[in-house]
Design an enzyme around this catalytic site. Structure first.
Site, mmCIF file in Angstrom:
data_model
loop_
_atom_site.group_PDB
_atom_site.id
_atom_site.type_symbol
_atom_site.label_atom_id
_atom_site.label_comp_id
_atom_site.label_asym_id
_atom_site.label_seq_id
_atom_site.Cartn_x
_atom_site.Cartn_y
_atom_site.Cartn_z
ATOM 1 N N SER A 146 -3.463 -12.934 78.801
ATOM 2 C CA SER A 146 -2.166 -13.146 78.164
ATOM 3 C C SER A 146 -1.100 -13.307 79.239
ATOM 4 O O SER A 146 -1.202 -12.715 80.321
ATOM 5 C CB SER A 146 -1.809 -11.945 77.277
ATOM 6 O OG SER A 146 -0.464 -12.004 76.848
ATOM 7 N N TYR A 159 -0.019 -2.930 76.797
ATOM 8 C CA TYR A 159 -0.687 -4.216 76.592
ATOM 9 C C TYR A 159 -0.603 -5.066 77.853
ATOM 10 O O TYR A 159 -1.604 -5.651 78.295
ATOM 11 C CB TYR A 159 -0.045 -4.950 75.413
ATOM 12 C CG TYR A 159 -0.745 -6.223 75.017
ATOM 13 C CD1 TYR A 159 -1.913 -6.183 74.263
ATOM 14 C CD2 TYR A 159 -0.233 -7.469 75.375
ATOM 15 C CE1 TYR A 159 -2.559 -7.345 73.879
ATOM 16 C CE2 TYR A 159 -0.863 -8.642 74.993
ATOM 17 C CZ TYR A 159 -2.027 -8.573 74.250
ATOM 18 O OH TYR A 159 -2.661 -9.740 73.879
#
Length: 256
Positions: A146, A159
């Site tokens: 990501s 995250y």
């Protein structure tokens, strides 16, 4: 043209029941691969498997329901492959999850759970897949990371940390396993139009902010991530390893 085909290859895709994972499966099937899908939701997984099989009747689409945050269930995936007497040429680590909080508000079990699914599951699957992948002269792993692992994007510290760790795992394994004929790369999506992002993107003010920071002026589609993953699986990318390829409409390159 064989450099741009995956005929005769078998791909294991985690998180394959919807969104980016299902799009990756469709892309690899279209290039001639057979696919093995793993996801937690058995009903959704079965429906996706049936739809993909109907769309690609000449290919083999099989699925196994497992919660990859559980180490025992990760082992069961490979017991299943053993029962199938399956070889393995490609591994796509797509499964992931998040729970957004301020850094001081995470309970220990919350941030450990994110790392278990986003990092440790991928690491474990890579290790378990290694003997099978090493049987072939040219195999590949693609991790779905990501942009949050490269810069701050309001996803919460944990995250971003987990995805940064996944990117570094990609680089390390690329070097360690090059002699085994295993290429290891990652893709780094920005906002992609999936069920998981639908709530955030439904807020018009937030959506406008996302678009304002994206040079291409739009949100990405799952198929656009899938095509990048497919390229990194193809023999055509045989000299590419250790790369973390942003699929972000230019987001990471945007200046101020």
């Amino acid at each position: 043209m064989s450099r741009w085909r995956l005929d005769g290859q078998v791909a294991l895709i985690s998180g394959g029941s919807a969104g980016i994972g299902a799009a990756i499966a469709a892309e690899l099937l279209g290039l001639g691969a057979d696919v093995r899908l793993v996801a937690r939701d058995e009903d959704a997984l079965g429906q996706t498997c049936d739809e993909l099989q109907d769309a690609h009747p000449e290919r083999e689409v099989l699925s196994f329901a497992a919660d990859l945050a559980d180490a025992e269930q990760r082992a069961e995936v490979f017991d299943w492959l053993d029962d199938l007497d399956d070889t393995l040429h490609l591994l796509v680590n797509n499964v992931g999850g998040n729970s957004v909080h301020a850094a001081v508000d995470y309970a220990p079990e919350d941030w450990r759970a994110i790392f278990e699914l986003n990092v440790f599951a991928a690491f474990d699957l890579c290790r378990r897949a290694h003997p099978r992948l090493a049987e072939h002269p040219a195999s590949a792993i693609v991790n779905v990371g990501s942009v949050s692992g490269a810069t701050h994007v309001r996803t919460g510290a944990v995250y971003g940390m987990s995805k940064a760790a996944l990117h570094q795992l990609t680089r390390n394994l690329a070097c360690e396993w090059a002699d085994d004929g295993i290429r290891v790369n990652a893709v780094l999506p920005w906002y992609i139009r999936t069920r998981r992002t639908s709530t955030a993107l439904a807020d018009p003010d937030y959506y406008d902010e996302v678009i304002a920071r994206t040079p291409m002026g739009r949100v990405g589609e799952p198929e656009e991530v899938a095509s990048a993953v497919a390229f990194l699986c193809l023999p055509a990318s045989s000299y590419v390893t250790g790369e973390c390829l942003a699929v972000d409409g230019g987001f990471l390159r945007y200046g101020f």
